[in-house]
Design an enzyme around this catalytic site. Structure first.
Site, short mmCIF file in Angstrom:
data_model
loop_
_atom_site.label_atom_id
_atom_site.label_comp_id
_atom_site.label_asym_id
_atom_site.label_seq_id
_atom_site.Cartn_x
_atom_site.Cartn_y
_atom_site.Cartn_z
N ASN A 106 0.84 -1.21 0.00
CA ASN A 106 0.00 0.00 0.00
C ASN A 106 0.87 1.26 0.00
O ASN A 106 0.54 2.24 -0.66
CB ASN A 106 -0.95 0.00 1.20
CG ASN A 106 -2.22 -0.78 0.90
OD1 ASN A 106 -3.02 -0.37 0.07
ND2 ASN A 106 -2.36 -1.93 1.53
N LEU B 40 0.57 -2.21 12.49
CA LEU B 40 -0.08 -3.18 13.36
C LEU B 40 -0.27 -2.72 14.81
O LEU B 40 -0.70 -3.49 15.65
CB LEU B 40 0.71 -4.50 13.34
CG LEU B 40 0.77 -5.16 11.96
CD1 LEU B 40 1.50 -6.49 12.02
CD2 LEU B 40 -0.63 -5.34 11.39
N HIS C 290 -8.26 -1.02 5.76
CA HIS C 290 -8.55 -2.33 6.34
C HIS C 290 -9.10 -3.24 5.25
O HIS C 290 -9.97 -2.81 4.48
CB HIS C 290 -9.57 -2.17 7.48
CG HIS C 290 -9.81 -3.43 8.22
ND1 HIS C 290 -8.93 -3.91 9.18
CD2 HIS C 290 -10.80 -4.35 8.13
CE1 HIS C 290 -9.39 -5.06 9.65
NE2 HIS C 290 -10.52 -5.35 9.02
N GLU D 252 -7.43 -2.19 -2.71
CA GLU D 252 -6.74 -1.32 -1.74
C GLU D 252 -5.81 -0.35 -2.45
O GLU D 252 -5.76 0.84 -2.13
CB GLU D 252 -5.92 -2.16 -0.75
CG GLU D 252 -6.74 -3.00 0.19
CD GLU D 252 -5.89 -3.71 1.23
OE1 GLU D 252 -4.99 -3.09 1.82
OE2 GLU D 252 -6.10 -4.91 1.46
C1 GAR Z 1 -3.21 -4.75 3.84
O1 GAR Z 1 -4.08 -5.73 3.31
C2 GAR Z 1 -3.94 -3.86 4.83
O2 GAR Z 1 -5.27 -3.59 4.45
C3 GAR Z 1 -3.90 -4.70 6.06
O3 GAR Z 1 -2.60 -5.25 6.08
C4 GAR Z 1 -2.15 -5.40 4.73
C5 GAR Z 1 -0.83 -4.69 4.61
O4 GAR Z 1 -0.25 -4.95 3.36
N1 GAR Z 1 -4.16 -3.92 7.22
C6 GAR Z 1 -4.87 -4.39 8.25
O5 GAR Z 1 -5.28 -5.54 8.30
C7 GAR Z 1 -5.11 -3.40 9.36
N2 GAR Z 1 -6.04 -3.91 10.32
P1 GAR Z 1 0.91 -4.04 2.79
O6 GAR Z 1 1.97 -3.97 3.90
O7 GAR Z 1 1.41 -4.81 1.59
O8 GAR Z 1 0.34 -2.72 2.45
#
Ligand code: GAR
Length: 225
Positions: free
Chosen positions: A15, A85, A104, A174
Site C-alpha cells: 500500500n 499493526l 482495512h 486497496e
Molecule cells: C493490507 O491488506 C492492509 O489492508 C492490512 O494489512 C495489509 C498490509 O499490506 N491492514 C490491516 O489488516 C489493518 N487492520 P501491505 O503492507 O502490503 O500494504
C-alpha cells in the site's frame, strides 16, 4: 505545494508503494516520512527511493512524544496507516484528530478489531460464509478499527476462494482506493476543510428500479453452498 503526510507501516508495504506511485504520477500529497515499528520490507521500499524512513520503538517510554516530535519536524499534516499493526499513541491521535487514515481489508465493522489484520481477516471472512468482503478506509482513533468510515468498496467472495486468493483481489482494490482517499484528504486540507473526504457510492441501480428486484432474485439461482 503538496500536503506533507507521514505513512506508518509494519509489513510488506505494497500500500505504501501504491501511495508513492500515485505521488510520483501527481497527487495533492507527498509522503515526507515513513515511520515503522520494526524492520520490514516497507522500510526498504522507502529507502530505495532515497526517502526518509525512521524506525521507532513504540513500546518505549515517551514513544508518543518522540513520534509527535518527528511528525512536527517534518511538517506533517496528515498520517496514513499502511499495514501498521499498532495503536497510534494518544498524543498523535489527539494532535491529528480527523487527519489519520487507515486501510482495512474488509468491510468494517465486519472482521475488524484487535488481532484482525492481514491474512487473518480473510480467513475469518471465508469461515463466516460472507458473500461480499471489500476494503474500508476509515479515520483512526485510539481503538482498533473503530474510527468513522470514509470510503468502502466491495469485493465478491468466490466459492473457490482461499484466504490468499481473496487477499490478492482485495489488495488490488486497496491499491486504488487508498491513494484516491489520501489524495482527497490532502485536497481537503489544502483548502482548510477539516471534514473527512466525501465519498459517495456510485449507485447504478436505484432502489425503485425493477432491475434491482430481478438482480436479487437472480442471485439465488446459483448452486447452494
Ligand atoms: C493490507 O491488506 C492492509 O489492508 C492490512 O494489512 C495489509 C498490509 O499490506 N491492514 C490491516 O489488516 C489493518 N487492520 P501491505 O503492507 O502490503 O500494504
Amino acid at each position: 505545494m503538496s500536503v506533507a503526510f507521514a505513512a506508518f507501516a509494519s509489513g510488506s508495504g505494497t500500500n505504501l508503494e501504491a501511495l508513492l506511485e500515485r505521488e510520483e504520477r501527481g497527487a495533492a500529497y507527498r509522503i515526507a516520512l515513513l515511520v515503522v515499528d520494526r524492520a520490514c520490507p516497507a522500510e526498504g521500499r522507502m529507502q530505495r527511493r532515497g526517502r526518509m524512513a525512521a524506525r521507532l520503538d513504540f513500546g518505549a517510554a515517551g514513544a508518543g512524544r518522540e513520534l509527535a516530535r518527528l511528525l512536527s519536524e517534518h511538517g506533517v499534516r496528515g498520517v496514513l496507516l499502511a499495514g501498521f499493526l499498532r495503536l497510534v499513541p494518544s498524543e498523535v491521535c489527539r494532535a491529528f484528530d480527523g487527519r489519520i487514515l487507515n486501510i482495512h481489508p474488509a468491510l468494517l465493522p465486519a472482521f475488524g478489531g484487535k488481532g484482525m489484520y492481514g491474512r487473518r481477516v480473510h480467513v475469518a471472512a471465508l469461515a463466516s460464509g460472507a458473500k461480499i468482503s471489500g476494503v474500508t478506509v476509515h479515520l483512526v482513533n485510539e481503538r482498533y478499527d473503530e474510527g468513522r468510515i470514509v470510503a468502502q468498496w466491495p469485493v465478491p467472495v468466490l466459492a473457490s476462494d482461499t484466504p490468499d486468493s481473496l487477499a490478492a483481489r482485495v489488495l488490488e482494490v486497496e491499491h486504488l482506493l487508498y491513494p484516491a482517499a489520501a489524495d482527497a484528504l490532502a485536497r481537503s486540507l489544502e483548502c482548510g476543510d477539516m471534514r473527512p473526504p466525501a465519498f459517495r457510492w456510485p449507485v447504478g441501480i436505484s432502489e425503485t428500479d425493477g432491475a434491482l428486484g430481478q438482480a436479487i432474485e437472480g442471485a439465488f439461482d446459483g448452486a447452494g453452498v
